[in-house]
Design a protein around this motif. Sequence first.
Motif, PDB file in Angstrom:
ATOM      1  N   GLY A  57      11.386  21.349  13.606  1.00  0.00           N
ATOM      2  CA  GLY A  57      11.522  21.469  12.161  1.00  0.00           C
ATOM      3  C   GLY A  57      10.185  21.799  11.521  1.00  0.00           C
ATOM      4  O   GLY A  57       9.255  22.280  12.183  1.00  0.00           O
ATOM      5  N   GLU A  58      10.069  21.527  10.219  1.00  0.00           N
ATOM      6  CA  GLU A  58       8.850  21.859   9.496  1.00  0.00           C
ATOM      7  C   GLU A  58       8.603  20.865   8.371  1.00  0.00           C
ATOM      8  O   GLU A  58       9.467  20.045   8.031  1.00  0.00           O
ATOM      9  CB  GLU A  58       8.944  23.279   8.915  1.00  0.00           C
ATOM     10  CG  GLU A  58      10.022  23.426   7.840  1.00  0.00           C
ATOM     11  CD  GLU A  58      10.067  24.823   7.246  1.00  0.00           C
ATOM     12  OE1 GLU A  58       9.398  25.733   7.783  1.00  0.00           O
ATOM     13  OE2 GLU A  58      10.777  25.015   6.241  1.00  0.00           O
ATOM     14  N   VAL A  59       7.400  20.949   7.800  1.00  0.00           N
ATOM     15  CA  VAL A  59       7.059  20.194   6.605  1.00  0.00           C
ATOM     16  C   VAL A  59       6.120  21.081   5.786  1.00  0.00           C
ATOM     17  O   VAL A  59       5.231  21.734   6.332  1.00  0.00           O
ATOM     18  CB  VAL A  59       6.397  18.834   6.954  1.00  0.00           C
ATOM     19  CG1 VAL A  59       5.133  19.020   7.780  1.00  0.00           C
ATOM     20  CG2 VAL A  59       6.092  18.038   5.697  1.00  0.00           C
ATOM     21  N   ASN A  60       6.340  21.130   4.472  1.00  0.00           N
ATOM     22  CA  ASN A  60       5.595  22.021   3.588  1.00  0.00           C
ATOM     23  C   ASN A  60       4.697  21.205   2.651  1.00  0.00           C
ATOM     24  O   ASN A  60       5.175  20.318   1.940  1.00  0.00           O
ATOM     25  CB  ASN A  60       6.560  22.876   2.770  1.00  0.00           C
ATOM     26  CG  ASN A  60       7.435  23.743   3.661  1.00  0.00           C
ATOM     27  OD1 ASN A  60       6.940  24.531   4.454  1.00  0.00           O
ATOM     28  ND2 ASN A  60       8.751  23.574   3.553  1.00  0.00           N
ATOM     29  N   ILE A  83       6.774  19.658  14.948  1.00  0.00           N
ATOM     30  CA  ILE A  83       7.040  19.929  13.527  1.00  0.00           C
ATOM     31  C   ILE A  83       5.966  20.874  12.992  1.00  0.00           C
ATOM     32  O   ILE A  83       4.776  20.552  13.012  1.00  0.00           O
ATOM     33  CB  ILE A  83       7.045  18.627  12.700  1.00  0.00           C
ATOM     34  CG1 ILE A  83       8.147  17.687  13.200  1.00  0.00           C
ATOM     35  CG2 ILE A  83       7.221  18.921  11.220  1.00  0.00           C
ATOM     36  CD1 ILE A  83       8.080  16.286  12.597  1.00  0.00           C
ATOM     37  N   ASP A 109       7.264  19.578   0.245  1.00  0.00           N
ATOM     38  CA  ASP A 109       7.659  18.241   0.705  1.00  0.00           C
ATOM     39  C   ASP A 109       6.606  17.197   0.356  1.00  0.00           C
ATOM     40  O   ASP A 109       6.944  16.048   0.065  1.00  0.00           O
ATOM     41  CB  ASP A 109       7.868  18.252   2.224  1.00  0.00           C
ATOM     42  CG  ASP A 109       8.968  19.200   2.648  1.00  0.00           C
ATOM     43  OD1 ASP A 109      10.100  19.046   2.158  1.00  0.00           O
ATOM     44  OD2 ASP A 109       8.692  20.105   3.463  1.00  0.00           O
ATOM     45  N   SER A 298      12.237  17.028  -1.846  1.00  0.00           N
ATOM     46  CA  SER A 298      11.847  17.400  -0.484  1.00  0.00           C
ATOM     47  C   SER A 298      13.064  17.739   0.366  1.00  0.00           C
ATOM     48  O   SER A 298      14.058  17.008   0.366  1.00  0.00           O
ATOM     49  CB  SER A 298      11.079  16.246   0.171  1.00  0.00           C
ATOM     50  OG  SER A 298      10.905  16.478   1.551  1.00  0.00           O
ATOM     51  N   LYS A 299      12.974  18.848   1.089  1.00  0.00           N
ATOM     52  CA  LYS A 299      14.054  19.254   1.998  1.00  0.00           C
ATOM     53  C   LYS A 299      13.805  18.736   3.415  1.00  0.00           C
ATOM     54  O   LYS A 299      14.681  18.833   4.276  1.00  0.00           O
ATOM     55  CB  LYS A 299      14.159  20.786   2.038  1.00  0.00           C
ATOM     56  CG  LYS A 299      14.165  21.482   0.681  1.00  0.00           C
ATOM     57  CD  LYS A 299      15.320  21.055  -0.198  1.00  0.00           C
ATOM     58  CE  LYS A 299      15.396  21.915  -1.466  1.00  0.00           C
ATOM     59  NZ  LYS A 299      14.190  21.813  -2.327  1.00  0.00           N
ATOM     60  N   ASN A 300      12.590  18.244   3.650  1.00  0.00           N
ATOM     61  CA  ASN A 300      12.208  17.761   4.988  1.00  0.00           C
ATOM     62  C   ASN A 300      11.591  16.365   4.868  1.00  0.00           C
ATOM     63  O   ASN A 300      10.488  16.108   5.372  1.00  0.00           O
ATOM     64  CB  ASN A 300      11.207  18.731   5.625  1.00  0.00           C
ATOM     65  CG  ASN A 300      11.742  20.146   5.723  1.00  0.00           C
ATOM     66  OD1 ASN A 300      12.605  20.439   6.548  1.00  0.00           O
ATOM     67  ND2 ASN A 300      11.232  21.034   4.879  1.00  0.00           N
ATOM     68  N   LYS A 301      12.307  15.480   4.220  1.00  0.00           N
ATOM     69  CA  LYS A 301      11.793  14.162   3.894  1.00  0.00           C
ATOM     70  C   LYS A 301      11.351  13.387   5.128  1.00  0.00           C
ATOM     71  O   LYS A 301      10.255  12.806   5.147  1.00  0.00           O
ATOM     72  CB  LYS A 301      12.860  13.375   3.127  1.00  0.00           C
ATOM     73  CG  LYS A 301      12.450  11.966   2.755  1.00  0.00           C
ATOM     74  CD  LYS A 301      13.569  11.280   1.968  1.00  0.00           C
ATOM     75  CE  LYS A 301      13.225   9.830   1.685  1.00  0.00           C
ATOM     76  NZ  LYS A 301      14.311   9.161   0.905  1.00  0.00           N
ATOM     77  N   ASP A 302      12.176  13.356   6.159  1.00  0.00           N
ATOM     78  CA  ASP A 302      11.833  12.588   7.362  1.00  0.00           C
ATOM     79  C   ASP A 302      10.563  13.110   8.013  1.00  0.00           C
ATOM     80  O   ASP A 302       9.699  12.328   8.442  1.00  0.00           O
ATOM     81  CB  ASP A 302      12.992  12.623   8.368  1.00  0.00           C
ATOM     82  CG  ASP A 302      14.201  11.819   7.890  1.00  0.00           C
ATOM     83  OD1 ASP A 302      14.037  11.011   6.961  1.00  0.00           O
ATOM     84  OD2 ASP A 302      15.287  12.009   8.451  1.00  0.00           O
ATOM     85  N   ASN A 303      10.440  14.437   8.081  1.00  0.00           N
ATOM     86  CA  ASN A 303       9.246  15.032   8.672  1.00  0.00           C
ATOM     87  C   ASN A 303       8.008  14.742   7.823  1.00  0.00           C
ATOM     88  O   ASN A 303       6.909  14.521   8.352  1.00  0.00           O
ATOM     89  CB  ASN A 303       9.420  16.541   8.831  1.00  0.00           C
ATOM     90  CG  ASN A 303      10.391  16.895   9.934  1.00  0.00           C
ATOM     91  OD1 ASN A 303      10.764  16.048  10.744  1.00  0.00           O
ATOM     92  ND2 ASN A 303      10.814  18.148   9.980  1.00  0.00           N
TER      93      ASN A 303
END
Length: 372
Positions: A57-60, A83, A109, A298-303
């Motif tokens: 996945g990713e994180v921004n 990630i 994020d 955030s669309k990648n909260k866990d990351n």
Amino acid sequence: MRLNYKSSFIMIAILVISLLTGCGAGGSGGAQSDGTPTPTPESAGTSQPEANGKTGGEVNIYTARHYDVDAELYAKFTEQTGIKVNVVEGKAPELIERIKREGASTPADLFITVDGGILNTAKTAELLQPVQSSVVDAQVPSDLRDKDSHWIGLSTRARVIVYAKDRIDPAELSTYEDLAEDKWKGKLLTRSSTSLYNQSLLASLIAINGEQEAEAWASGIAANLARDPEGGDRDQAKAIVAGVGDVAIMNSYYVGHMSVSDDPEEVKVANSVGVFFPNQDTTGTHLNISGAGLIKHSKNKDNAIKLIEYLTAPEAQAVISKSNFEFPVNKEAEMPELLKSWGEFKHQGIDFAAYGEFNPKAVEIANKVGWK
């Protein structure tokens, strides 16, 4: 030998079922029930990272920090977790406006910046959400994160008094307030009042001492300056060594940077000045904070939370402190010898939100008293 037809039938049935099952679940070239090819180890993109403990996945990140050490840590995080870290750099106010403009469709994020007041601005604008992590709670003391966990401290920097070792006895130094006294007239250096560092310092004194005393202090600082403010914090230390002034208000980590500089003159400056933590017998030294806020949409909260956990762990904290000479928020992290040599100190301990709350008044006071 007599043939047992019943046993033979059972054996044949088992063989047929086994063959059919093998074709359907299959090896290479098999098919799933929906007719799509069965994934092989080469085509199943997520299966291999999971086997290695990586999530993918990713994180921004939208960040106002611009340090090489941050990029190095992001790369190590990606190596460990799979990630991908995407970074957008800019000035904090511009990034805040961008997040507002993007609204629910923002790709951001995490918002990272270097001032508690700015972090609180992002919170009060309702751009952030709480970080819920027992790992973070254990790694970062409550006074170095937002009371509602909307942002988490990543590192701190102290605004100290730097002095000429050959001309000033540290016993002469005491408090920020003392620097406004006549004995320092023509001996004091600091950067412009337009600097967020000085604005947050003045805001903290408004919160602690009230507007009237803070204004008197700012007036004394303006009157005692050895020259009109110019340059950044490093320039104040250089001016001390050049004999322009004897003491300066500046962030301690700049002394650290100069001590390992490729420029021999900067190393000389770092070795010629001392660091003094003011107000140790009263309110404590002014501390500001670098922190990360979790974006509301955030669309990648866990990351994003995994990255905060990684950055606040002792190992990453030690890297930040060693590379950037900031103080770690995690008390288990190792610090470079230079920071250790300065000794422990008490900090103001006020809510970092006060820096943002009293910033407009700080700007107003600085303009009123002529602190350029």
